[in-house]
Design an enzyme around this catalytic site. Structure first.
Site, PDB file in Angstrom:
ATOM      1  N   LYS A 321       0.808  -1.222   0.000  1.00 17.92           N
ATOM      2  CA  LYS A 321       0.000   0.000   0.000  1.00 17.92           C
ATOM      3  C   LYS A 321       0.846   1.280   0.000  1.00 17.92           C
ATOM      4  O   LYS A 321       0.496   2.238  -0.681  1.00 17.92           O
ATOM      5  CB  LYS A 321      -0.969  -0.010   1.189  1.00 17.92           C
ATOM      6  CG  LYS A 321      -2.099  -1.032   1.014  1.00 17.92           C
ATOM      7  CD  LYS A 321      -3.074  -0.966   2.150  1.00 17.92           C
ATOM      8  CE  LYS A 321      -4.281  -1.829   1.852  1.00 17.92           C
ATOM      9  NZ  LYS A 321      -5.333  -1.708   2.839  1.00 17.92           N
ATOM     10  N   ASP A 357     -10.806   2.646   1.520  1.00 13.15           N
ATOM     11  CA  ASP A 357     -11.199   2.075   2.822  1.00 13.15           C
ATOM     12  C   ASP A 357     -11.885   3.125   3.693  1.00 13.15           C
ATOM     13  O   ASP A 357     -12.918   2.854   4.311  1.00 13.15           O
ATOM     14  CB  ASP A 357      -9.971   1.534   3.570  1.00 13.15           C
ATOM     15  CG  ASP A 357      -9.578   0.150   3.094  1.00 13.15           C
ATOM     16  OD1 ASP A 357     -10.434  -0.546   2.514  1.00 13.15           O
ATOM     17  OD2 ASP A 357      -8.406  -0.235   3.297  1.00 13.15           O
TER      18      ASP A 357
HETATM   19  P1  NAP Z   1      -2.483  -3.499  10.800  1.00 10.24           P
HETATM   20  O1  NAP Z   1      -1.944  -2.342  10.044  1.00 10.24           O
HETATM   21  O2  NAP Z   1      -1.616  -4.685  11.050  1.00 10.24           O
HETATM   22  O3  NAP Z   1      -2.958  -2.930  12.252  1.00 10.24           O
HETATM   23  C1  NAP Z   1      -3.444  -3.787  13.240  1.00 10.24           C
HETATM   24  C2  NAP Z   1      -3.908  -2.979  14.449  1.00 10.24           C
HETATM   25  O4  NAP Z   1      -4.544  -3.880  15.334  1.00 10.24           O
HETATM   26  C3  NAP Z   1      -2.797  -2.304  15.215  1.00 10.24           C
HETATM   27  O5  NAP Z   1      -3.263  -1.104  15.721  1.00 10.24           O
HETATM   28  C4  NAP Z   1      -2.521  -3.307  16.343  1.00 10.24           C
HETATM   29  O6  NAP Z   1      -2.068  -2.698  17.531  1.00 10.24           O
HETATM   30  C5  NAP Z   1      -3.899  -3.846  16.596  1.00 10.24           C
HETATM   31  N1  NAP Z   1      -3.846  -5.197  17.149  1.00 10.24           N
HETATM   32  C6  NAP Z   1      -3.302  -6.297  16.561  1.00 10.24           C
HETATM   33  N2  NAP Z   1      -3.434  -7.362  17.382  1.00 10.24           N
HETATM   34  C7  NAP Z   1      -4.055  -6.925  18.501  1.00 10.24           C
HETATM   35  C8  NAP Z   1      -4.452  -7.563  19.707  1.00 10.24           C
HETATM   36  N3  NAP Z   1      -4.233  -8.864  19.909  1.00 10.24           N
HETATM   37  N4  NAP Z   1      -5.070  -6.816  20.632  1.00 10.24           N
HETATM   38  C9  NAP Z   1      -5.286  -5.513  20.446  1.00 10.24           C
HETATM   39  N5  NAP Z   1      -4.922  -4.834  19.324  1.00 10.24           N
HETATM   40  C10 NAP Z   1      -4.308  -5.549  18.357  1.00 10.24           C
HETATM   41  O7  NAP Z   1      -3.807  -4.060  10.147  1.00 10.24           O
HETATM   42  P2  NAP Z   1      -4.861  -3.240   9.251  1.00 10.24           P
HETATM   43  O8  NAP Z   1      -4.472  -3.316   7.831  1.00 10.24           O
HETATM   44  O9  NAP Z   1      -5.059  -1.911   9.849  1.00 10.24           O
HETATM   45  O10 NAP Z   1      -6.170  -4.160   9.387  1.00 10.24           O
HETATM   46  C11 NAP Z   1      -6.856  -4.277  10.628  1.00 10.24           C
HETATM   47  C12 NAP Z   1      -8.051  -5.223  10.449  1.00 10.24           C
HETATM   48  O11 NAP Z   1      -9.016  -4.623   9.596  1.00 10.24           O
HETATM   49  C13 NAP Z   1      -7.689  -6.549   9.808  1.00 10.24           C
HETATM   50  O12 NAP Z   1      -8.411  -7.589  10.416  1.00 10.24           O
HETATM   51  C14 NAP Z   1      -8.144  -6.376   8.377  1.00 10.24           C
HETATM   52  O13 NAP Z   1      -8.475  -7.619   7.761  1.00 10.24           O
HETATM   53  C15 NAP Z   1      -9.379  -5.517   8.555  1.00 10.24           C
HETATM   54  N6  NAP Z   1      -9.721  -4.751   7.341  1.00 10.24           N
HETATM   55  C16 NAP Z   1     -10.975  -4.913   6.853  1.00 10.24           C
HETATM   56  C17 NAP Z   1     -11.363  -4.173   5.761  1.00 10.24           C
HETATM   57  C18 NAP Z   1     -12.742  -4.353   5.210  1.00 10.24           C
HETATM   58  O14 NAP Z   1     -13.003  -3.915   4.086  1.00 10.24           O
HETATM   59  N7  NAP Z   1     -13.664  -4.916   5.959  1.00 10.24           N
HETATM   60  C19 NAP Z   1     -10.475  -3.274   5.147  1.00 10.24           C
HETATM   61  C20 NAP Z   1      -9.199  -3.129   5.692  1.00 10.24           C
HETATM   62  C21 NAP Z   1      -8.829  -3.871   6.809  1.00 10.24           C
HETATM   63  P3  NAP Z   1      -0.533  -2.301  17.769  1.00 10.24           P
HETATM   64  O15 NAP Z   1      -0.362  -0.961  17.125  1.00 10.24           O
HETATM   65  O16 NAP Z   1      -0.420  -2.243  19.251  1.00 10.24           O
HETATM   66  O17 NAP Z   1       0.292  -3.386  17.136  1.00 10.24           O
END
Ligand code: NAP
Length: 531
Positions: A321, A357
């Site tokens: 990205k 998004d």
């Molecule tokens: P990312 O960049 O890896 O960020 C993950 C976030 O979640 C970070 O803030 C992390 O906290 C936190 N986190 C991870 N494990 C955790 C835990 N066990 N307890 C508490 N907080 C935790 O991921 P992302 O790309 O932002 O995606 C996040 C989620 O959204 C994913 O599941 C993804 O599949 C989903 N998503 C869905 C859509 C949709 O269209 N529905 C679109 C985009 C993303 P730290 O900063 O402390 O590591």
């Protein structure tokens, strides 16, 4: 069914669908002689994923040259679709190491036995005679290890001189961009009236097996999962799509020559629902577009293919990205603030980058109520949270970002500006109109935040009951957080709806038209059910 064009090559082929028609799907099968009939019957059974042709690799048999015409005829009678007989010699990458004359006689018998096609190597000394005199139409094939442009051009001319039923060119690809010379050769043959298929093998060649359909290619090869499950059957060629995937997710039957191509770049992307959702959208709207995943670990390799083939747009996912944003000629306001894109739109000789998004989160929340001047708590501070927060602040919401690592929440809040507040997940108290989970907590097989309810990022007991809760996680569609929120009386919005809305915005950016949302929702639901 035949793929032959002008040349009426097949005696039993009344339905010429090559050239401007649809691309046929052929499953390759290699199994021991004792099981071959059983495999053919299973692969072509009425309830199996529909196929147009089945290729039998006779070189996988022990002593194939001893097979009599009657045995071959039985195989033909067993199949519900025309059979392609191939006996690939070792000098062209196959397993047949016997005398050439015996191989030729075997394929002649197969043609007489009622083959839909026989596959003959252009390099075989008798290939011209086979095209002219065999009782079945000939797929004339040529395989390279490393094709040089002048070799490809020479083979194209030899194919045109012989005019087989189908000209087939195959080479391995190390990077997706390596597919371009063969795709162009295939397109060139089709333009000159020669039914053809040209594609690359290996994981990097996988997109080319679908793009065959976008230049009007006669046929493409796929794996039958039924054949693959049969004991002793073995994989025929690396990088093939599964038949059902090609038909249901890619909807390859719709694709026609000259259609616009869009695709998905990222790693890994095997489980992405985007191909299914966007191809369903193009189909529902009758749009002349196809969407294909472009797997690859190197962004240059995939962008090279997309640019060289004139893709109209790309979805971009992890880990590209940010890197993709740096390759854009221009960026939308949101993408510029975030420094990350999830959508590329072909723009002159470059790309314009967008991030759909954030707008999807705003649109999903708006379906439950206005966001302007409302308090929205966003849980998480990764890429998805960043996109949501930037768009929500731009839409006039009052946002609080809470994250496991509070410092990252502060970075996101500062990036979004306004009076965005930040804190730790433990600070969550409810008392917001909207709550958005942008952590992976609650995802099937994903992490747990260790809160009092297994798989929720914050204790749902703190929800008051009148919040709107959006969980970005969509596997499962109802997460533990959404279930608990619903039970407490909250309005819930599934991550699947957000997924559909961000794809709908991509659709609009690529086609200039509003997306057919209902068809996309159905496709997303089916895709997530299938896992
Ligand atoms: P990312 O960049 O890896 O960020 C993950 C976030 O979640 C970070 O803030 C992390 O906290 C936190 N986190 C991870 N494990 C955790 C835990 N066990 N307890 C508490 N907080 C935790 O991921 P992302 O790309 O932002 O995606 C996040 C989620 O959204 C994913 O599941 C993804 O599949 C989903 N998503 C869905 C859509 C949709 O269209 N529905 C679109 C985009 C993303 P730290 O900063 O402390 O590591």
């Amino acid at each position: 069914m035949s793929v032959s064009g002008d040349r009426a090559a097949s005696p039993g082929a009344p339905d010429p669908v090559g050239g401007a028609g649809r691309c046929l799907v052929c499953a390759s099968v290699a199994a021991p002689a004792g099981r071959l009939r059983q495999v053919v019957a299973a692969v072509t059974a009425e309830d199996a994923p529909p196929l147009d042709l089945v290729e039998l690799r006779l070189d996988a048999l022990e002593d194939p040259a001893s097979r009599e015409e009657a045995w071959l005829r039985e195989l033909v009678a067993t199949s519900r679709v025309p059979l392609v007989f191939t006996c690939r010699p070792s000098w062209e990458g196959g397993d047949y190491a016997g005398p050439e004359e015996a191989r030729r006689r075997l394929l002649e018998r197969a043609a007489r036995a009622g083959a839909g096609y026989v596959d003959v190597e252009l390099r075989a000394r008798w290939s011209g005679e086979a095209v002219a005199s065999f009782a079945a139409p000939v797929i004339l094939s040529h395989h390279w290890e490393e094709p040089r442009p002048e070799d490809v051009a020479a083979v194209v001319e030899r194919m045109l001189a012989l005019r087989p039923a189908v000209a087939k060119l195959v080479a391995p690809a190390r990077e997706p961009v390596d597919c371009l010379p063969l795709l162009r050769a295939g397109a060139g043959l089709v333009e000159r009236g020669q039914p053809a298929t040209a594609f690359c093998m290996g994981e990097a060649g996988r997109p080319s097996r679908a793009l065959v359909a976008a230049y009007g290619g006669a046929l493409t090869y796929a794996t039958s999962s039924i054949a693959a499950e049969t004991p002793e059957a073995r994989p025929v060629a690396p990088g093939q799509w599964e038949v059902g995937e090609m038909r249901e997710a890619l909807r390859i039957d719709r694709w026609r020559r000259g259609w616009g191509c869009c695709g998905l770049v990222g790693h890994p992307i095997g489980h992405s629902l985007s191909p299914r959702i966007l191809n369903a959208a193009f189909a529902a709207a009758g749009a002349d577009f196809g969407y294909v995943p472009l797997p690859g670990r190197c962004l240059d390799g995939v962008l090279g293919l997309a640019e060289g083939w004139g893709f109209r747009g790309l979805s971009v996912t992890m880990p590209f990205k940010e890197e993709a944003a740096r390759r854009c000629r221009s960026l939308s306001r949101e993408a510029e603030v975030m420094g990350a894109v999830n959508t590329l739109v072909a723009y002159g000789d470059g790309w314009r980058g967008h991030n759909t998004d954030g707008p999807a989160v705003v649109a999903a929340l708006r379906s439950a109520g206005a966001v302007e001047d409302r308090r929205v708590v966003v849980l998480g501070a990764g890429g998805a949270a960043r996109a949501a927060v930037v768009s929500l602040v731009a839409a006039g919401a009052r946002v609080v970002v809470l994250n496991r690592t509070p410092d990252r929440a502060r970075t996101v809040a500062e990036l979004a500006g306004g009076d965005t507040a930040w804190g730790a997940l433990e600070d969550f108290e409810g008392a917001a109109e909207f709550v958005v989970n942008a952590t992976p907590v609650g995802m099937e097989g994903g992490p747990s935040a260790g809160s009092e309810v297994e798989g929720t990022p914050v204790p749902p007991g703190r929800l008051v009951g009148d919040e709107v809760v959006l969980d970005m996680v969509y596997r499962p569609p109802e997460t533990p957080l959404l279930r608990a929120a619903r039970e407490r009386g909250c309005t819930v919005v599934s991550g699947l709806e957000m997924l559909v809305l961000q794809a709908a915005e991509q659709y609009r950016l690529w086609t200039g038209e509003a997306a057919p949302l209902d068809a996309m929702r159905v496709a997303a639901g089916e895709g997530v059910d299938e896992g």
